[in-house]
Scaffold this motif. Structure first.
Motif, PDB file in Angstrom:
ATOM      1  N   ALA A  29       0.828  -1.310   0.128  1.00 17.28           N
ATOM      2  CA  ALA A  29      -0.096  -0.016   0.030  1.00 17.28           C
ATOM      3  C   ALA A  29       1.005   1.271  -0.137  1.00 17.28           C
ATOM      4  CB  ALA A  29      -0.989   0.053   1.240  1.00 17.28           C
ATOM      5  N   SER A  30       0.589   2.135  -0.678  1.00 12.38           N
ATOM      6  CA  SER A  30       1.063   3.624  -1.048  1.00 12.38           C
ATOM      7  C   SER A  30      -0.132   4.472  -0.181  1.00 12.38           C
ATOM      8  CB  SER A  30       1.659   3.955  -2.285  1.00 12.38           C
ATOM      9  OG  SER A  30       2.263   5.253  -2.366  1.00 12.38           O
ATOM     10  N   GLY A  31       0.143   4.615   0.951  1.00 17.97           N
ATOM     11  CA  GLY A  31      -0.996   5.527   1.579  1.00 17.97           C
ATOM     12  C   GLY A  31      -2.353   4.776   1.463  1.00 17.97           C
ATOM     13  N   ARG A  32      -3.450   5.122   1.611  1.00 16.39           N
ATOM     14  CA  ARG A  32      -4.738   4.690   1.772  1.00 16.39           C
ATOM     15  C   ARG A  32      -5.366   4.362   0.203  1.00 16.39           C
ATOM     16  NH1 ARG A  32      -7.599   7.040   6.963  1.00 16.39           N
ATOM     17  NH2 ARG A  32      -6.031   6.360   8.414  1.00 16.39           N
ATOM     18  N   LYS A  33      -4.789   5.008  -0.853  1.00 14.99           N
ATOM     19  CA  LYS A  33      -5.475   4.950  -1.973  1.00 14.99           C
ATOM     20  C   LYS A  33      -4.908   4.265  -3.242  1.00 14.99           C
ATOM     21  CE  LYS A  33      -7.633   9.906  -1.689  1.00 14.99           C
ATOM     22  NZ  LYS A  33      -7.649  11.061  -2.401  1.00 14.99           N
ATOM     23  N   ARG A  34      -3.514   3.696  -3.037  1.00 18.37           N
ATOM     24  CA  ARG A  34      -2.964   3.287  -3.995  1.00 18.37           C
ATOM     25  C   ARG A  34      -2.147   2.025  -3.669  1.00 18.37           C
ATOM     26  NH1 ARG A  34       1.491   6.278  -6.679  1.00 18.37           N
ATOM     27  NH2 ARG A  34       2.765   5.107  -5.653  1.00 18.37           N
ATOM     28  N   LEU A  35      -2.350   0.957  -4.534  1.00 16.01           N
ATOM     29  CA  LEU A  35      -1.745  -0.239  -4.188  1.00 16.01           C
ATOM     30  C   LEU A  35      -0.622  -0.693  -5.133  1.00 16.01           C
ATOM     31  CD1 LEU A  35      -2.024  -2.586  -2.131  1.00 16.01           C
ATOM     32  CD2 LEU A  35      -3.412  -3.747  -3.631  1.00 16.01           C
ATOM     33  N   ASP A  36       0.624  -0.584  -4.814  1.00 14.21           N
ATOM     34  CA  ASP A  36       1.746  -1.093  -6.033  1.00 14.21           C
ATOM     35  C   ASP A  36       2.105  -2.481  -5.828  1.00 14.21           C
ATOM     36  OD1 ASP A  36       1.841   1.678  -6.201  1.00 14.21           O
ATOM     37  OD2 ASP A  36       3.338   2.169  -4.798  1.00 14.21           O
ATOM     38  N   PHE A  37       1.869  -2.967  -7.030  1.00 17.16           N
ATOM     39  CA  PHE A  37       2.470  -4.165  -7.217  1.00 17.16           C
ATOM     40  C   PHE A  37       3.728  -4.637  -8.046  1.00 17.16           C
ATOM     41  CE2 PHE A  37      -2.318  -3.898  -7.294  1.00 17.16           C
ATOM     42  CZ  PHE A  37      -2.686  -5.266  -6.637  1.00 17.16           C
ATOM     43  N   THR A  38       4.486  -5.613  -7.510  1.00 15.66           N
ATOM     44  CA  THR A  38       5.724  -6.122  -8.130  1.00 15.66           C
ATOM     45  C   THR A  38       5.376  -7.427  -8.536  1.00 15.66           C
ATOM     46  OG1 THR A  38       7.134  -4.475  -6.857  1.00 15.66           O
ATOM     47  CG2 THR A  38       8.066  -6.127  -8.097  1.00 15.66           C
ATOM     48  N   GLU A  71      -4.746  -6.600 -15.689  1.00 15.86           N
ATOM     49  CA  GLU A  71      -6.110  -6.371 -15.379  1.00 15.86           C
ATOM     50  C   GLU A  71      -6.465  -7.241 -13.996  1.00 15.86           C
ATOM     51  OE1 GLU A  71      -7.577  -8.238 -18.711  1.00 15.86           O
ATOM     52  OE2 GLU A  71      -7.359  -6.455 -19.947  1.00 15.86           O
ATOM     53  N   GLU A  72      -5.532  -8.423 -13.668  1.00 16.79           N
ATOM     54  CA  GLU A  72      -5.808  -9.088 -12.492  1.00 16.79           C
ATOM     55  C   GLU A  72      -5.420  -8.156 -11.152  1.00 16.79           C
ATOM     56  OE1 GLU A  72      -7.343 -12.418 -11.693  1.00 16.79           O
ATOM     57  OE2 GLU A  72      -8.048 -11.537 -13.883  1.00 16.79           O
ATOM     58  N   ALA A  73      -4.278  -7.401 -11.497  1.00 18.32           N
ATOM     59  CA  ALA A  73      -3.929  -6.382 -10.478  1.00 18.32           C
ATOM     60  C   ALA A  73      -5.193  -5.474 -10.144  1.00 18.32           C
ATOM     61  CB  ALA A  73      -2.552  -5.698 -10.864  1.00 18.32           C
ATOM     62  N   ALA A  74      -5.608  -4.785 -11.304  1.00 20.27           N
ATOM     63  CA  ALA A  74      -6.661  -4.092 -10.905  1.00 20.27           C
ATOM     64  C   ALA A  74      -8.024  -4.675 -10.264  1.00 20.27           C
ATOM     65  CB  ALA A  74      -7.230  -3.490 -12.303  1.00 20.27           C
ATOM     66  N   ARG A  75      -8.094  -5.938 -10.369  1.00 16.49           N
ATOM     67  CA  ARG A  75      -9.178  -6.694  -9.866  1.00 16.49           C
ATOM     68  C   ARG A  75      -8.800  -6.659  -8.180  1.00 16.49           C
ATOM     69  NH1 ARG A  75     -13.485  -9.779 -11.130  1.00 16.49           N
ATOM     70  NH2 ARG A  75     -13.751 -11.732  -9.898  1.00 16.49           N
ATOM     71  N   VAL A  76      -7.450  -7.175  -7.964  1.00 14.30           N
ATOM     72  CA  VAL A  76      -7.107  -7.075  -6.648  1.00 14.30           C
ATOM     73  C   VAL A  76      -7.235  -5.862  -5.929  1.00 14.30           C
ATOM     74  CG1 VAL A  76      -5.241  -7.618  -5.103  1.00 14.30           C
ATOM     75  CG2 VAL A  76      -5.377  -9.248  -7.146  1.00 14.30           C
ATOM     76  N   ALA A  77      -6.958  -4.938  -6.399  1.00 14.73           N
ATOM     77  CA  ALA A  77      -6.950  -3.654  -5.838  1.00 14.73           C
ATOM     78  C   ALA A  77      -8.317  -3.205  -5.587  1.00 14.73           C
ATOM     79  CB  ALA A  77      -6.191  -2.417  -6.877  1.00 14.73           C
ATOM     80  N   ALA A  78      -9.372  -3.322  -6.467  1.00 18.48           N
ATOM     81  CA  ALA A  78     -10.707  -3.244  -6.205  1.00 18.48           C
ATOM     82  C   ALA A  78     -11.117  -4.108  -5.274  1.00 18.48           C
ATOM     83  CB  ALA A  78     -11.437  -3.417  -7.601  1.00 18.48           C
ATOM     84  N   PHE A 137      -8.913  -0.425  -2.899  1.00 20.16           N
ATOM     85  CA  PHE A 137      -8.028   0.581  -3.030  1.00 20.16           C
ATOM     86  C   PHE A 137      -8.218   1.374  -4.605  1.00 20.16           C
ATOM     87  CE2 PHE A 137      -5.258  -1.492  -0.193  1.00 20.16           C
ATOM     88  CZ  PHE A 137      -4.788  -0.236   0.332  1.00 20.16           C
ATOM     89  N   PRO A 138      -8.418   2.649  -4.589  1.00 26.06           N
ATOM     90  CA  PRO A 138      -9.006   3.192  -5.950  1.00 26.06           C
ATOM     91  C   PRO A 138      -8.002   3.080  -7.007  1.00 26.06           C
ATOM     92  CG  PRO A 138      -8.989   5.034  -4.203  1.00 26.06           C
ATOM     93  CD  PRO A 138      -8.613   3.603  -3.528  1.00 26.06           C
ATOM     94  N   GLU A 139      -6.766   3.110  -6.727  1.00 26.92           N
ATOM     95  CA  GLU A 139      -5.727   3.465  -7.690  1.00 26.92           C
ATOM     96  C   GLU A 139      -4.694   2.089  -7.579  1.00 26.92           C
ATOM     97  OE1 GLU A 139      -3.644   7.089  -6.883  1.00 26.92           O
ATOM     98  OE2 GLU A 139      -5.607   8.149  -7.076  1.00 26.92           O
ATOM     99  N   HIS A 140      -4.051   1.945  -8.619  1.00 25.11           N
ATOM    100  CA  HIS A 140      -2.808   0.859  -8.477  1.00 25.11           C
ATOM    101  C   HIS A 140      -1.836   1.150  -9.511  1.00 25.11           C
ATOM    102  CE1 HIS A 140      -5.156  -0.751 -12.088  1.00 25.11           C
ATOM    103  NE2 HIS A 140      -4.155  -1.746 -12.279  1.00 25.11           N
ATOM    104  N   ARG A 141      -0.831   0.406  -9.123  1.00 28.60           N
ATOM    105  CA  ARG A 141       0.319   0.540 -10.044  1.00 28.60           C
ATOM    106  C   ARG A 141       1.109  -0.761 -10.321  1.00 28.60           C
ATOM    107  NH1 ARG A 141       4.826   5.151  -8.863  1.00 28.60           N
ATOM    108  NH2 ARG A 141       5.125   3.565  -6.899  1.00 28.60           N
ATOM    109  N   VAL A 142       1.472  -1.236 -11.409  1.00 33.44           N
ATOM    110  CA  VAL A 142       1.987  -2.704 -11.662  1.00 33.44           C
ATOM    111  C   VAL A 142       3.611  -2.467 -12.294  1.00 33.44           C
ATOM    112  CG1 VAL A 142       1.918  -4.860 -12.479  1.00 33.44           C
ATOM    113  CG2 VAL A 142      -0.238  -3.622 -12.382  1.00 33.44           C
ATOM    114  N   THR A 143       4.349  -3.024 -11.317  1.00 30.69           N
ATOM    115  CA  THR A 143       5.900  -3.179 -12.035  1.00 30.69           C
ATOM    116  C   THR A 143       6.320  -4.565 -12.246  1.00 30.69           C
ATOM    117  OG1 THR A 143       6.265  -0.972 -10.847  1.00 30.69           O
ATOM    118  CG2 THR A 143       8.381  -2.323 -11.656  1.00 30.69           C
ATOM    119  N   PHE A 144       6.594  -4.763 -13.382  1.00 28.93           N
ATOM    120  CA  PHE A 144       7.412  -6.025 -13.696  1.00 28.93           C
ATOM    121  C   PHE A 144       8.801  -6.015 -13.434  1.00 28.93           C
ATOM    122  CE2 PHE A 144       3.252  -6.126 -16.180  1.00 28.93           C
ATOM    123  CZ  PHE A 144       2.835  -7.262 -15.994  1.00 28.93           C
TER     124      PHE A 144
END
Length: 372
Positions: free
Chosen positions: A327-336, A353-360, A364-371
């Motif tokens: 979690a990055s604060g209360r609004k964003r979930l950062d995926f690696t 798309e699956e990361a967006a589903r997990v965040a929802a 978490f209203p926002e998310h970011r994915v890093t490979f």
């Protein structure tokens, strides 16, 4: 005798777990035939999100159809409320070696306890039942129960400097006491089951057998040793709860078993063309034959850690990597996402798309994915 390779087994399991998302009602998910573990933050929620066709929200456990309790191996699992009595019956040890295995005792603990493992289990259950008449934290229950039980059923905890009932003994005894866990509560919080009835101590072989069959249905074909490890009993003990309607198959030359009515699905499973972000301790990765799931030993060490397991990236019928979210604060979930090999562009897109589903699902209203 049918002979299959590990790729066919994994295709079967993906279908048996419901990972093709063919159901919309949470209570209908096949994993609840066995139980959905919830040991890490939102594990059960994300396991359900990986399987359900439709939105999954954090309040899914509040609809009254599920119960969270310490069940298989003393781990917290969600079960269908209508089936919790059958689960409790299945967890009554069939004999003394079974009881010792379930509470992780050896002969020295039996001697120190001054009673059999079976008697220790139900002595603890009676004390827990007496204490938990309302909502109480685990620490409060442990402290009160320790005062009621014989000294041999507790130990001096170096970490906090007090005497506690043995942790595994408390966990395994709690459901027998008619006590459940409060979903989402931190610290762990206990409460009495509604209509919990009387304490039942008689073994129920049929109920125990249904647990083994449930394991073989979603994580089969598997060996008796695999099933015993999941149940938390001995290899010899699982023989007494071994189902009768099984067929023997060979998985890459090794003997394994599957319920007979599941043979058509094993022979002709649907294409395992799904991409899912499975949470840590998901039922799919709880299968005990890790070499079937991930043959490479170095990669096994990445998927199954001693502490802090990551999630697993499922793609093209394989565990294709791992993932973590922060979690990055209360609004964003950062995926690696760390794939084992280079991912096709379509798989990368599906993983996003699956990361967006997990965040929802985790609100978490926002998310970011890093490979990685």
């Amino acid at each position: 005798m049918l002979e299959v390779d590990r790729e066919q087994v994994l295709a079967y399991r993906i279908a048996a777990h419901g990972l093709h998302r063919e159901v919309t009602d949470p209570v209908a998910a096949a994993v609840f035939d066995l139980g959905l573990q919830d040991s890490v933050r939102d594990t059960a929620l994300l396991g359900l999100a990986a399987r359900l066709d439709g939105e999954v929200r954090p309040d899914v456990w509040e609809d009254g159809r599920f119960v969270l309790a310490w069940t298989h191996r003393g781990a917290p699992h969600f079960h269908r409320r209508a089936e919790i009595d059958a689960v409790r019956a299945a967890l009554v040890p069939l004999d003394e070696p079974d009881a010792m295995a379930r509470i992780l005792w050896q002969h020295k603990q039996v001697e120190a306890g001054g009673m059999s493992a079976t008697d220790a289990l139900f002595t603890a259950a009676k004390a827990i039942r007496e204490v938990v008449t309302g909502v109480l934290t685990k620490g409060a229950v442990s402290g009160a129960v320790t005062k009621l039980i014989p000294g041999g059923l507790s130990y001096a905890c170096r970490g906090c400097g007090v005497v506690h009932i043995y942790e595994q003994l408390m966990r395994v005894a709690t459901l027998h006491a008619g006590v459940r866990l409060e979903p989402g509560a931190t610290p762990a919080t206990l409460a009495p089951l509604e209509k919990r009835g009387r304490l039942k101590t008689a073994p129920d072989v049929k109920a125990a057998t249904r647990v083994v069959e449930g394991y073989l249905r979603i994580n089969g074909p598997a060996s008796p040793g695999d099933a015993a490890a999941y149940v938390g009993t001995t290899r010899a003990g699982v023989g007494a709860m071994w189902p009768g309607d099984l067929v023997e198959v060979r998985v890459d030359g090794k003997k394994a078993f599957l319920p007979e009515d599941r043979l058509p699905l094993l022979e002709n499973p649907p294409e395992p063309d799904v991409v899912r972000l499975l949470p840590p301790l998901d039922p799919f990765v709880q299968a005990r034959d890790r070499a079937v799931l991930v043959p490479d030993k170095a990669r096994q060490k990445e998927v199954w850690k001693i502490l802090g397991n990551p999630g697993a990236l499922l793609a093209d019928g394989e565990i294709a990597g791992i993932w973590r979210a922060k979690a990055s604060g209360r609004k964003r979930l950062d995926f690696t996402v760390t794939p084992f090999d280079t991912l096709r562009p379509a798989v990368r897109k599906a993983a996003e798309e699956e990361a967006a589903r997990v965040a929802a699902a985790r609100d978490f209203p926002e998310h970011r994915v890093t490979f990685a």
